[in-house]
Scaffold this motif. Structure first.
Motif, short mmCIF file in Angstrom:
data_model
loop_
_atom_site.label_atom_id
_atom_site.label_comp_id
_atom_site.label_asym_id
_atom_site.label_seq_id
_atom_site.Cartn_x
_atom_site.Cartn_y
_atom_site.Cartn_z
N PHE A 68 10.51 18.01 -9.90
CA PHE A 68 10.05 17.15 -8.80
C PHE A 68 11.00 15.96 -8.66
O PHE A 68 10.62 14.88 -8.25
CB PHE A 68 8.61 16.67 -9.06
N THR A 69 12.28 16.21 -9.03
CA THR A 69 13.26 15.13 -9.07
C THR A 69 13.34 14.35 -7.76
O THR A 69 13.32 13.12 -7.76
CB THR A 69 14.65 15.72 -9.39
N ALA A 70 13.41 15.08 -6.65
CA ALA A 70 13.62 14.41 -5.37
C ALA A 70 12.43 13.51 -5.03
O ALA A 70 12.61 12.42 -4.49
CB ALA A 70 13.84 15.45 -4.28
N VAL A 71 11.22 13.95 -5.37
CA VAL A 71 10.04 13.12 -5.09
C VAL A 71 10.16 11.83 -5.88
O VAL A 71 9.96 10.72 -5.35
CB VAL A 71 8.74 13.86 -5.49
N GLU A 72 10.53 11.96 -7.13
CA GLU A 72 10.62 10.79 -8.01
C GLU A 72 11.68 9.80 -7.52
O GLU A 72 11.41 8.60 -7.41
CB GLU A 72 10.95 11.27 -9.43
N ILE A 73 12.88 10.30 -7.20
CA ILE A 73 13.92 9.33 -6.83
C ILE A 73 13.70 8.81 -5.41
O ILE A 73 14.05 7.67 -5.11
CB ILE A 73 15.36 9.88 -7.03
N GLY A 74 13.10 9.62 -4.55
CA GLY A 74 12.75 9.13 -3.21
C GLY A 74 11.76 7.97 -3.31
O GLY A 74 11.91 6.93 -2.65
N ALA A 75 10.76 8.15 -4.16
CA ALA A 75 9.76 7.09 -4.35
C ALA A 75 10.40 5.86 -4.97
O ALA A 75 10.09 4.72 -4.59
CB ALA A 75 8.63 7.60 -5.22
N LEU A 76 11.33 6.09 -5.90
CA LEU A 76 12.02 4.96 -6.53
C LEU A 76 12.73 4.12 -5.48
O LEU A 76 12.66 2.88 -5.48
CB LEU A 76 13.02 5.54 -7.53
N VAL A 107 4.22 10.90 -6.36
CA VAL A 107 4.95 11.33 -7.55
C VAL A 107 3.97 11.92 -8.57
O VAL A 107 4.20 12.99 -9.14
CB VAL A 107 5.73 10.16 -8.18
N ARG A 108 2.86 11.21 -8.76
CA ARG A 108 1.85 11.67 -9.71
C ARG A 108 1.36 13.07 -9.35
O ARG A 108 1.30 13.96 -10.19
CB ARG A 108 0.69 10.67 -9.69
N GLN A 109 1.06 13.28 -8.06
CA GLN A 109 0.54 14.58 -7.64
C GLN A 109 1.59 15.68 -7.86
O GLN A 109 1.24 16.78 -8.25
CB GLN A 109 0.12 14.55 -6.16
N SER A 110 2.87 15.33 -7.62
CA SER A 110 3.88 16.37 -7.81
C SER A 110 4.07 16.65 -9.30
O SER A 110 4.40 17.77 -9.68
CB SER A 110 5.20 15.99 -7.15
N GLN A 111 3.84 15.64 -10.14
CA GLN A 111 3.96 15.87 -11.59
C GLN A 111 2.92 16.87 -12.08
O GLN A 111 3.18 17.65 -12.99
CB GLN A 111 3.79 14.55 -12.35
N VAL A 112 1.72 16.82 -11.47
CA VAL A 112 0.69 17.76 -11.92
C VAL A 112 0.71 19.04 -11.08
O VAL A 112 -0.17 19.88 -11.20
CB VAL A 112 -0.72 17.11 -11.88
N PHE A 156 0.83 -1.19 0.00
CA PHE A 156 0.00 0.00 0.00
C PHE A 156 0.87 1.25 0.00
O PHE A 156 0.60 2.23 -0.71
CB PHE A 156 -0.93 -0.02 1.21
N SER A 157 1.97 1.20 0.79
CA SER A 157 2.84 2.38 0.87
C SER A 157 3.52 2.65 -0.48
O SER A 157 3.78 3.79 -0.84
CB SER A 157 3.89 2.21 1.95
N SER A 158 3.79 1.59 -1.25
CA SER A 158 4.36 1.80 -2.57
C SER A 158 3.36 2.51 -3.47
O SER A 158 3.73 3.37 -4.27
CB SER A 158 4.73 0.45 -3.20
N LEU A 159 2.08 2.13 -3.31
CA LEU A 159 1.03 2.80 -4.09
C LEU A 159 0.99 4.28 -3.74
O LEU A 159 0.97 5.15 -4.61
CB LEU A 159 -0.32 2.13 -3.81
#
Lengths: 551, 244
Positions: free
Chosen positions: B216-224, B99-104, B90-93
């Motif tokens: 939003f680089t940091a959000v993306e790589i943090g999530a990765l 990430v999606r929210q930061s993209q928009v 669930f946390s991965s979701l």
């Protein structure tokens, strides 16, 4: 860029862009970080070298000469651990690579400058752990930390393994940084087919660093756990398996041998092309053979374990795979030799080191085949033959490439020329000293002198004495080499941008380069060895008078 | 090397707006973003190789003593393990949604999903704490501690391990299973802790307003990184809790 002041700073000589200790210790400039690595590894090399000289002195005569057997065990462990983890692994990649890679790529810096500085400080922390281990009783296991001895000896194994663990992370982060830099920060026009061979070699090295080092990390962590909590994974009496430690260890440490030699090959490719003044022969083959070594290097680890009780089938398989290593190595040697043919060879000191590399790597590589052959390995395992073999590869090849590369890029790094005559004297001493020290070790090894022994039979005495005298010549050679560098720093003439008349991209920068490496982003329109496409202006701008002109 | 066209190139890159967050050695935001992402992917390869050593050890010792592994695994609580699996999935979701929210460019939404991810991470650690406590109560720590609840005498320090003949009906050799169990889940737990640190840093920067649609680089790589933590657990759960 945002402001004028910044613009000016980026166009300042990197040595003058900022003064004071802090401007060095907190710098994000890859060139300054490279210089800090250079200073650190030279100190590590000195420390490891002192241990080596002490070892050779002890072995001058049978029985006790200057130290006890227990001290001797510690001395050879420290020599190995310091040379491997503190010197040779970071030597060419972290010191020369850090400086040269972005300049060669026409980039302003590595991909992650902060991470680069972080890897340097991780290296420093690892070094502190290693020094702590030396002070608190040192380690007597050999640099390989084999179980079960390493879990039962009462020397300070934990701090030394933690040092290697931490140094590993420095190595991983440097490799990661270089890989991303090569992928993402190449100048316009610098496509993969135009990459300098130094870059190809460093790229292959980085792959190994990133994929092999984490396995060492977990292995050393399990070893530390075994010492602290009695964790039984490597302990046969608890249901574990000490041979598993060897498998894990060599799964890293055999590829690590390629972390050490591939950068050496990368440097030599540059030296030979520049000082033969012609396109390197078989560019693509040399580039691919670096990647080939990175791949094959992962498949041969158990050839260190033929006598450790692995199955006959596994031993045969690993022996056969080991022979594969000879193919990419041979490709390189033949291509370098072919480059010399009909080149206008200019015998500067860096070129002499490159030629010494060719000779000594051939000896070191071919004797490796003796050891990869099962039947001869049973006889030669753990003898001085092995010691001589890997010193021919590690020292006779990688260190030669490092010494040659350092002088070759010295005008770029320091902005000053060095004294060619004294440098040639130091080369002669190093070359003679090295071969005197290690060539006899092949003979005594094949006659049964075991490695890591404190005492020996009187019949080995002449060989040992010869080897020890050789080590003194070698030590003297290094002192002269250090003198060359110090003299250059104090009173060397100012270096022109391209003192060697090389077509390599890094020589289009100023000597020393500005903070941003180039005043304008360069556009690459030819390969780094395309001498037929260069202009005289590119090659001979500020070129010394006595050098041979373009063929 | 020609520098004729490079003047144009430099001029072009200067002509574009050069945002504050774009480091001086990059030409464009896209280059900086791709660079960061590639770096994280390579780091993930490193991590997988590090866990790889432990997976190999698992395979070897399970291959040698499958019955012992089977007996020992029954002392793990598969229900708690399953709950933790769901929590992490669930946390991965939620990390992906952040990430999606930061993209928009939805800053609040990003924060919301990051907080949810962090709550899951803490939840995972709480359940892990309950599991570990039970193991310690039963004296199932490996090595010298095996058979001694919590940290008994001679648990830490030199000397050979003195193991009791049997612990809770398990043969002494079962300590190998727990050695691997604690090393694997322990290393994974350290990664959860690091992940909490990384995601908290990302959350803090997001709340400060560092990120936008274009950056939003940091959000993306943090999530990765967080997906890696999840991925490792997906393998640990069946291998350790569901040994059949």
């Amino acid at each position: 860029m945002s402001t004028h002041g910044e613009e000016d700073l980026l166009n300042t000589n990197y040595l003058k862009a900022g003064t004071g200790v802090k401007s060095w210790l907190l710098t994000l400039d890859h060139k300054r970080i490279g210089v800090m690595y250079l200073v650190s590894i030279i100190m590590a090399f000195f420390l490891g070298g002192v241990f080596a000289l002490l070892l050779r002195l002890e072995l001058l005569a049978p029985g006790r000469t200057i130290m006890t057997a227990a001290q001797y065990n510690r001395a050879f462990t420290l020599h190995g651990a310091i040379m491997v983890f503190l010197f040779i692994i970071p030597s060419i990649p972290a010191a020369l690579g850090n400086f040269i890679i972005p300049v060669m790529l026409g980039a302003k810096d590595v991909a992650f400058p902060k991470l680069n500085l972080l890897s340097f400080y991780i290296y420093v922390i690892g070094t502190i752990f290693a020094l702590f281990s030396i002070i608190s009783g040192a380690v007597d296991t050999g640099w390989t930390f084999y179980t079960p001895y390493s879990t039962s000896t009462n020397s300070s194994v934990v701090s030394m393994t933690m040092a290697a663990f931490i140094l590993g992370f420095s190595s991983i982060l440097t490799g990661l940084n270089f890989m991303v830099t090569v992928h993402k920060l190449r100048a316009p026009g610098l496509h993969w087919r135009r990459l300098p061979l130094f870059i190809w070699g460093m790229y292959a090295t980085s792959i190994i660093q990133v994929l092999a080092t984490p396995v060492l990390a977990i292995t050393l962590f399990l070893l530390a756990m075994a010492r602290v909590f009695g964790l039984g994974i490597f302990d046969a009496s608890l249901g574990g398996d000490p041979v598993l430690f060897q498998h894990f260890f060599w799964f890293y440490s055999h590829p690590a041998v390629y972390i050490m030699i591939v950068p050496g090959m990368a440097v030599v490719s540059e030296l030979i092309a520049t000082f033969s003044r012609r396109a390197i022969f078989g560019y693509f083959a040399i580039a691919m053979s670096s990647l080939g070594l990175a791949l094959v290097g992962f498949l041969v680890w158990a050839h260190h374990m033929f006598t450790a009780g692995i199955s006959e089938f596994a031993a045969m398989l690993f022996s056969a795979l080991t022979f594969l290593v000879a193919i990419p190595s041979g490709v390189k040697v033949f291509n370098w030799t072919a480059t010399l043919y009909k080149g206008s060879i200019w015998l500067t000191t860096p070129m002499l080191y490159a030629i010494a590399f060719l000779i000594q790597f051939t000896i070191g590589g071919l004797t490796g085949l003796f050891l990869g052959t099962l039947a001869t390995d049973i006889h030669l395992h753990d003898t001085y033959f092995v010691v001589a073999h890997f010193h021919y590869v590690m020292m006779g090849s990688t260190v030669m490439a490092f010494l040659g590369g350092l002088l070759y890029w010295w005008p770029k790094i320091a902005g000053k020329m060095y004294d060619e005559t004294i440098a040639k004297v130091s080369f002669a001493l190093v070359f003679i000293g090295f071969n005197a020290t290690f060539l006899v070790q092949f003979i005594m090894g094949s006659r049964g002198m075991p490695r890591r022994y404190y005492d020996y039979l009187p019949e080995f005495r002449p060989y040992h004495a010869f080897s020890t005298v050789g080590s003194w010549i070698l030590g003297l050679g290094f002192i002269v080499y250090a003198y060359v560098l110090i003299k250059s720093l104090r009173s060397g003439p100012k270096a022109p941008p391209n003192p060697w008349g090389s077509a390599g991209f890094e020589w289009a920068s100023e000597s020393p380069p500005v903070l941003a490496n180039f005043r304008e982003v360069p556009t690459i329109t030819r390969g780094p060895y395309d001498y037929h496409l260069t202009t005289d202006e590119e090659l001979f701008d500020g070129f010394p008078e006595d050098a041979p002109k373009k063929a | 090397m020609s520098t004729a066209s490079s003047t144009e190139h430099a001029a072009a890159s200067h002509g574009h707006e050069h945002p504050k967050w774009l480091a001086h050695h990059f030409d464009s935001p896209a280059q900086q973003f791709d660079t960061a992402k590639l770096g994280m992917w390579i780091f993930i390869c490193t991590e997988i190789l590090m866990f790889g050593g432990l997976f190999v050890a698992y395979a070897i010792f399970r291959g040698q003593e499958p019955q012992m592994f089977h007996q020992a695994h029954e002392h793990l609580n598969w229900r708690l393990g399953a709950v933790n699996t769901i929590v992490l999935l669930f946390s991965s979701l939620t990390a992906a949604l952040a990430v999606r929210q930061s993209q928009v460019g939805d800053r609040k939404g990003t924060s919301r999903y990051l907080v949810l991810t962090l709550l899951c991470a803490f939840g995972f650690l709480c359940i892990k704490y309950i599991e570990y406590t039970a193991k310690l109560d039963h004296g199932l720590l490996p090595g010298r501690c095996f058979g001694h609840p919590w940290f008994g005498d001679h648990c830490i320090g030199g000397g050979a391990a003195v193991l009791p003949a049997a612990v809770h009906g398990l043969s002494t050799r079962a300590h190998m299973f727990f050695a691997i169990y604690f090393m694997m889940t322990g290393l994974h737990g350290v990664h959860v802790l690091v992940g909490i640190g990384v995601l908290s840093w990302v959350l803090m920067r997001n709340m400060r307003g560092d990120f936008s649609k274009g950056y939003f680089t940091a959000v993306e790589i943090g999530a990765l990184y967080w997906h890696l933590v999840d991925l490792v657990w997906i393998y640990l759960f069946p291998l350790l809790y569901l040994v059949g």
